[in-house]
Motif scaffolding. Structure first.
Motif, mmCIF file in Angstrom:
data_model
loop_
_atom_site.group_PDB
_atom_site.id
_atom_site.type_symbol
_atom_site.label_atom_id
_atom_site.label_comp_id
_atom_site.label_asym_id
_atom_site.label_seq_id
_atom_site.Cartn_x
_atom_site.Cartn_y
_atom_site.Cartn_z
ATOM 1 N N THR B 62 0.803 -1.143 -0.122
ATOM 2 C CA THR B 62 -0.251 0.132 0.048
ATOM 3 C C THR B 62 0.816 1.162 0.016
ATOM 4 O OG1 THR B 62 -1.700 -1.253 1.339
ATOM 5 C CG2 THR B 62 -1.984 0.997 1.181
ATOM 6 N N ILE B 251 -13.787 -1.475 17.298
ATOM 7 C CA ILE B 251 -12.934 -2.075 16.373
ATOM 8 C C ILE B 251 -13.684 -2.562 15.251
ATOM 9 C CG2 ILE B 251 -11.652 -3.971 16.162
ATOM 10 C CD1 ILE B 251 -10.343 -3.322 18.812
ATOM 11 N N GLN B 255 -15.336 -0.386 10.928
ATOM 12 C CA GLN B 255 -14.944 -1.261 9.554
ATOM 13 C C GLN B 255 -16.192 -1.421 8.733
ATOM 14 O OE1 GLN B 255 -11.542 -2.610 8.988
ATOM 15 N NE2 GLN B 255 -10.724 -2.825 10.923
ATOM 16 N N PRO B 278 -13.949 3.408 4.983
ATOM 17 C CA PRO B 278 -13.833 1.963 4.315
ATOM 18 C C PRO B 278 -14.575 2.163 3.017
ATOM 19 C CG PRO B 278 -14.279 1.591 6.477
ATOM 20 C CD PRO B 278 -14.529 2.967 6.343
ATOM 21 N N ILE B 281 -12.852 4.293 0.444
ATOM 22 C CA ILE B 281 -11.581 3.731 -0.256
ATOM 23 C C ILE B 281 -12.110 3.048 -1.262
ATOM 24 C CG2 ILE B 281 -9.797 1.997 0.234
ATOM 25 C CD1 ILE B 281 -9.427 3.394 2.901
ATOM 26 N N TYR B 282 -13.422 2.203 -0.919
ATOM 27 C CA TYR B 282 -13.914 1.285 -1.812
ATOM 28 C C TYR B 282 -14.218 2.068 -2.998
ATOM 29 C CZ TYR B 282 -18.142 -0.501 -4.012
ATOM 30 O OH TYR B 282 -19.086 -0.904 -5.097
ATOM 31 N N ALA B 294 -6.525 5.558 -3.386
ATOM 32 C CA ALA B 294 -7.084 4.808 -2.448
ATOM 33 C C ALA B 294 -5.793 4.326 -1.434
ATOM 34 C CB ALA B 294 -7.534 3.362 -3.084
ATOM 35 N N GLY B 298 -5.620 5.031 2.422
ATOM 36 C CA GLY B 298 -5.425 3.773 3.331
ATOM 37 C C GLY B 298 -4.363 3.911 4.201
ATOM 38 N N VAL B 301 -5.331 6.337 6.820
ATOM 39 C CA VAL B 301 -6.362 5.964 7.666
ATOM 40 C C VAL B 301 -5.769 5.037 8.790
ATOM 41 C CG1 VAL B 301 -8.362 4.218 7.846
ATOM 42 C CG2 VAL B 301 -8.487 6.130 6.037
ATOM 43 N N VAL B 302 -4.694 4.273 8.298
ATOM 44 C CA VAL B 302 -3.897 3.514 9.094
ATOM 45 C C VAL B 302 -3.231 4.106 10.184
ATOM 46 C CG1 VAL B 302 -2.014 1.922 9.363
ATOM 47 C CG2 VAL B 302 -3.517 1.644 7.773
ATOM 48 N N THR B 305 -5.720 5.601 12.667
ATOM 49 C CA THR B 305 -6.278 4.663 13.567
ATOM 50 C C THR B 305 -5.240 4.043 14.690
ATOM 51 O OG1 THR B 305 -7.516 3.600 11.522
ATOM 52 C CG2 THR B 305 -7.260 2.344 13.619
ATOM 53 N N GLU B 306 -4.113 4.176 14.287
ATOM 54 C CA GLU B 306 -3.033 3.592 15.182
ATOM 55 C C GLU B 306 -2.736 4.735 16.272
ATOM 56 O OE1 GLU B 306 -0.958 0.763 15.560
ATOM 57 O OE2 GLU B 306 -2.741 0.298 14.283
ATOM 58 N N ALA B 309 -5.871 4.620 18.423
ATOM 59 C CA ALA B 309 -5.836 3.082 19.004
ATOM 60 C C ALA B 309 -4.967 3.270 20.376
ATOM 61 C CB ALA B 309 -5.508 1.968 18.039
ATOM 62 N N THR B 310 -3.810 3.926 19.997
ATOM 63 C CA THR B 310 -2.821 4.025 21.132
ATOM 64 C C THR B 310 -3.386 5.037 22.313
ATOM 65 O OG1 THR B 310 -1.058 4.084 19.490
ATOM 66 C CG2 THR B 310 -0.325 4.713 21.447
#
Lengths: 290, 327
Positions: B62, B251, B255, B278, B281-282, B294, B298, B301-302, B305-306, B309-310
């Motif tokens: 990616t 989580i 998605q 999501p 991106i689709y 895309a 992505g 977004v990753v 998200t990280e 999340a942290t």
């Protein structure tokens, strides 16, 4: 006098409790029936003929027919027969869940009973991978699958679904392994039990219900996965959710057929969930319920 | 509580072993202990390596495509373009709208299903007639295939003319409302809540059932009424379960794709009221054929998200402890 007053108070309190108890029971039943009604409606609609599925007000009394069910299985229907997709879903689910357990149980062991030094970091890594928005990876996954010749192949789905479920499985099995009392393990070691005996005779029987719970949760998520199944498979590896999604585009009246297809598609997981309800409750609460 | 002590002791023992390995007096012993540490790690390695390959390999690919300008509609565009895709995505109003939609959808679905799930958990945490049947009915939505849920809600329930919802609400003057068209976001959230409330219910129920009877009894003896007991004893006890439920639920809800794909196709309102990240991106892949944008979306977004999340995991600091208490 005093006693009769006592009795009266007692009686009054008792009837109030009785009333409240029935009130809350009724409320609970009403909520449960309301939330269950979409499922009930799906099953009812599946036994209708198309004509009686489209009425205002909805038809509640009708002659049930199995007509739509036989259509779902006949390959002549718009989406092709349900047989092949069921076979694919079964293969994918069994293989993927077996692989999850094969990889997950040893990993959970190394994070609980004989923990490695940085078990916290490892656990965090597993949880963090679960948070990755996997849709973001659809292009590379598609290209990699294409490169490896795994497009429209159940193997691609098995590999991916194992990756999706492994973090949760490690997390769940770990919490079940932590339930094994340390005294039991020590006693086994003092008795001279080797690692093999310790695993097979002591630990495994104790965590078997937990492993069953984990497997059930993985089965639910695997059987129901749609996104990757939709984009990575066509005819040769089409799974049940993809098969079901084709019923949307059917022209004309199709609700009864859709409801029959949906009922059949959901049935294996719903039955498994109902039968193994205790395991499901245990698994979802990550081993909290004894 | 004794479980917590137990498991931490156990972990201390484990840690102690490895720590002593690094302080070994002779190199021979050192090597032996190091081997022992590796044997300890061995069972973890297959799963760890598997996850690294399955999640990180696609991410690297990616990353690679995010720096190229590959649009399959434009021949010869598959070459290095630096951060062009990133700036295109970040300046795209649709991307920002998708981010907002994702937050709104996830937060509302997670919170509402937690409130509903908690209410259900409290209601079935009593003995009453048909409790087993009620519990069976309440967990069923979680078992139903999300594609089936979306298809059935979209047709037999939300339909303006023949749908169940309009019929149920007709005594209240509701007349042939096009739910999905007019209230697309609430329609999708309602489906997500229907799917996830049972999950929340089970986790909160686990919390309720693990509560010690002694503290409840003590509160009663001290003269606390049911409401006070709930607010001051039960709620603090439930906190870690509620956090766990919200985290795990989010989580999955973040998605959400199938529900949107089938129910609204990302539309509604201004045309993209239910396009979450999501789905964005689709769209980039399958409608705009812009693989690089895309990929860039992505990667963004990753990273986001990280970070989220942290921060979340740090904020819910009790969580790792909680899993030990619960175990």
């Amino acid at each position: 006098m005093a006693t009769s007053l006592d009795n009266r108070i007692h009686h009054k309190r008792g009837s109030r409790q009785w009333f409240l108890g029935h009130f809350w029971t009724t409320v609970t039943w009403v909520i449960a029936l309301f939330l269950f009604s979409p499922v009930l409606w799906m099953v009812i609609t599946s036994f209708k003929r198309e004509g009686s599925a489209y009425t205002d007000p909805p038809t509640l009394i009708f002659h049930p027919t199995l007509n739509e069910y036989s259509q779902v299985f006949s390959s002549g229907s718009g989406a092709g027969g349900a047989g092949a997709p069921f076979e694919h879903s079964l293969v994918v689910t069994v293989a993927s869940v077996a692989l999850v357990l094969l990889l997950g149980i040893p990993a959970a062991y190394a994070l609980s009973i004989r923990p490695i030094k940085r078990w916290r970091d490892a656990l965090f890594f597993f949880l963090a991978t679960k948070m990755l928005p996997y849709v973001a990876a659809i292009v590379p996954i598609y290209l990699i699958a294409e490169h490896l010749g795994l497009l429209d192949n159940v193997i691609a789905l098995i590999i991916l679904y194992t990756g999706f479920n492994l973090p949760l499985a490690v997390w769940m099995i770990r919490s079940f392994l932590l339930e094994v009392p340390r005294e039991v393990l020590e006693a086994a070691r003092i008795d001279g039990a080797g690692l093999r005996t310790e695993l097979m005779r002591v630990i495994f029987p104790m965590v078997l219900p937990g492993i069953a719970a984990t497997a059930l949760i993985c089965v639910i998520f695997t059987w129901n996965e749609f996104f990757f199944a939709y984009f990575l498979t066509a005819f040769n590896a089409q799974t049940v959710p993809v098969f079901l999604s084709h019923f949307q585009s059917t022209e004309g009246e199709y609700w009864a057929l859709l409801a029959a297809a949906a009922t059949i598609s959901c049935l294996p997981v719903i039955l498994a969930g109902w039968i193994a309800q205790k395991q499901l409750v245990r698994g979802l609460s990550l081993g909290a319920l004894k | 509580m004794s479980d917590l002590v137990d498991s931490t002791n156990q972990l201390e023992v484990g840690r102690g072993d490895v720590v002593s390995a690094t302080h070994g007096p002779t190199s021979k012993k050192d090597g032996h202990l190091r081997r022992k540490a590796w044997i300890r790690r061995l069972p973890l390695l297959p799963a760890l390596i598997y996850m690294v390959i399955v999640t990180q390999a696609p991410f690297v690919v990616t990353l690679w495509y995010s720096f190229r300008g590959w649009n399959t509609e434009t021949p010869g565009s598959n070459k290095f373009v630096g951060f062009a895709s990133y700036s295109a995505v970040l300046s795209d109003p649709a991307f920002r709208s998708a981010a907002v939609v994702t937050i709104e959808m996830t937060a509302s679905a997670a919170i509402i299903s937690m409130l509903l799930g908690s209410a259900m958990a409290i209601l079935i945490n009593r003995t009453f007639m048909g409790r087993g049947v009620v519990r069976t009915m309440l967990i069923t939505p979680f078992l139903v295939m999300p594609v089936a849920t979306a298809l059935l809600f979209g047709t037999t329930i939300y339909d303006p003319y023949f749908g169940l919802l309009n019929w149920i609400l007709s005594p209240f003057g509701v007349n042939h409302v096009n739910w999905v068209g007019l209230y697309s976001m609430p329609s999708v959230v309602a489906v997500l809540v229907w799917e996830w409330a049972p999950f929340m219910m089970l986790i909160v129920l686990a919390g309720l059932q693990s509560e010690s009877l002694e503290s409840l009894e003590a509160a009663r003896v001290d003269g606390a009424n049911a409401f006070k007991t709930f607010v001051w004893i039960t709620l603090p006890h439930l906190r870690q379960y509620i956090e766990l439920g919200l985290l795990l639920g989010s989580i999955y809800i973040v998605q959400a794709f199938g529900e949107i794909f089938i129910l609204t196709d990302g539309g509604g309102g201004n045309g993209s009221a239910t396009t979450n990240l999501p789905f964005y991106i689709y769209n980039k892949v399958f409608n705009a054929f812009d693989f690089s944008q895309a990929a860039a979306a992505g990667v963004i977004v990753v990273i986001a998200t990280e970070i989220v999340a942290t921060v979340t995991l740090r904020l819910l600091s009790g969580l790792f402890r909680a899993t030990e208490v619960m175990s």
